[in-house]
Design a protein around this motif. Structure first.
Motif, mmCIF file in Angstrom:
data_model
loop_
_atom_site.group_PDB
_atom_site.id
_atom_site.type_symbol
_atom_site.label_atom_id
_atom_site.label_comp_id
_atom_site.label_asym_id
_atom_site.label_seq_id
_atom_site.Cartn_x
_atom_site.Cartn_y
_atom_site.Cartn_z
ATOM 1 N N VAL A 49 0.857 -1.191 0.000
ATOM 2 C CA VAL A 49 0.000 0.000 0.000
ATOM 3 C C VAL A 49 0.894 1.243 0.000
ATOM 4 C CG1 VAL A 49 -1.738 1.304 1.288
ATOM 5 C CG2 VAL A 49 -1.855 -1.210 1.211
ATOM 6 N N VAL A 50 0.674 2.094 -0.991
ATOM 7 C CA VAL A 50 1.389 3.360 -1.104
ATOM 8 C C VAL A 50 0.353 4.466 -1.172
ATOM 9 C CG1 VAL A 50 2.979 4.751 -2.495
ATOM 10 C CG2 VAL A 50 3.297 2.269 -2.339
ATOM 11 N N ARG B 140 -1.335 6.341 -4.306
ATOM 12 C CA ARG B 140 -2.534 5.747 -3.708
ATOM 13 C C ARG B 140 -2.913 4.435 -4.389
ATOM 14 N NH1 ARG B 140 -3.256 9.355 -0.080
ATOM 15 N NH2 ARG B 140 -4.985 8.388 0.966
ATOM 16 N N SER B 141 -2.008 3.461 -4.281
ATOM 17 C CA SER B 141 -2.161 2.195 -4.987
ATOM 18 C C SER B 141 -1.750 1.036 -4.087
ATOM 19 C CB SER B 141 -1.279 2.218 -6.242
ATOM 20 O OG SER B 141 -1.457 1.061 -7.018
ATOM 21 N N ALA B 142 -2.174 -0.180 -4.452
ATOM 22 C CA ALA B 142 -1.788 -1.399 -3.749
ATOM 23 C C ALA B 142 -1.908 -2.573 -4.706
ATOM 24 C CB ALA B 142 -2.680 -1.630 -2.526
ATOM 25 N N ILE C 270 -12.380 3.415 2.530
ATOM 26 C CA ILE C 270 -11.742 3.451 3.857
ATOM 27 C C ILE C 270 -10.236 3.663 3.747
ATOM 28 C CG2 ILE C 270 -11.293 2.152 5.975
ATOM 29 C CD1 ILE C 270 -14.036 0.800 5.583
ATOM 30 N N VAL C 271 -9.586 2.875 2.886
ATOM 31 C CA VAL C 271 -8.134 2.990 2.746
ATOM 32 C C VAL C 271 -7.764 4.248 1.963
ATOM 33 C CG1 VAL C 271 -6.012 1.802 2.027
ATOM 34 C CG2 VAL C 271 -7.950 0.474 2.884
ATOM 35 N N GLY C 272 -8.633 4.661 1.046
ATOM 36 C CA GLY C 272 -8.396 5.878 0.267
ATOM 37 C C GLY C 272 -7.521 5.677 -0.951
ATOM 38 N N LEU C 273 -7.604 4.483 -1.559
ATOM 39 C CA LEU C 273 -6.785 4.204 -2.733
ATOM 40 C C LEU C 273 -7.436 4.706 -4.015
ATOM 41 C CD1 LEU C 273 -5.511 0.579 -1.991
ATOM 42 C CD2 LEU C 273 -4.415 2.772 -1.477
#
Length: 187
Positions: free
Chosen positions: A89-90, A95-97, A127-130
């Motif tokens: 997770v970046v 904003r990617s995983a 939630i994670v904001g990706l």
């Protein structure tokens, strides 16, 4: 990050892995060892022990706290029947995983992988904001490719000798799903 448990079809719960899952994950890994062999890296024998699973979970829980991994189990009647993980997770402007998952051999063909991927994509966005999720499959893993395509993932290319799977470097078909086109939080 607070990610609540959710119910999937067939009374399967999707929830974040916890240290108490070591025994159930050990049983799941052992029961699915041959089923997963063609799709996974070779594992040390210690991986197929309760202690090996406890150590793996310990690492995942720490990475989850640090925001680098989001590890779920799929649980039915107290048994782990699969896992799904967002790794690498970046945040920031990227904003990617990366997405990885498996479902137990005796639970295949019931739509569980597709339902889990759908929920994880929504959680990753909300939630994670990706912004995006990527996934790779071996070239001949058509079932996993169908799961991804049904969940809005687009093929983006082929990566030669991408992962060391079952003892050799294997080509992967790469996919991505753009979750939204809004700006990153705080912009």
């Amino acid at each position: 990050m607070n990610i609540p448990a959710e119910m999937l079809p067939h009374d399967v719960q999707l929830r974040i892995v916890v240290p108490d899952d070591a025994e159930a994950l050990y049983r799941a890994q052992l029961a699915n060892r041959e089923h997963l062999r063609p799709w996974e890296p070779r594992r040390a024998e210690s991986f197929f022990t309760v202690r090996g699973q406890a150590e793996r979970i310990e690492g995942q829980v720490e990475e989850f706290r640090e925001g680098r991994v989001v590890p779920w189990v799929l649980e039915k009647d107290g048994a782990v029947i699969g896992i799904i993980t967002l790794s690498g997770v970046v945040l920031g402007p990227f904003r990617s995983a990366s997405l990885g998952y498996w479902v137990a051999a005796d639970q295949q063909g019931r739509g569980l992988a597709g339902a889990a991927v759908a929920r994880v994509c929504a959680i990753a966005r909300d939630i994670v904001g990706l912004h995006r999720i990527e996934a790779g499959t071996l070239l001949d893993n058509h079932a996993s490719q169908r799961v991804l395509e049904k969940n809005g993932f687009d093929p983006i290319g082929m990566a030669p000798r991408y992962l060391h799977i079952d003892g050799e470097w294997r080509d992967n078909r790469l996919f991505q799903r753009i979750l939204h086109d809004g700006p990153p939080p705080g912009h």
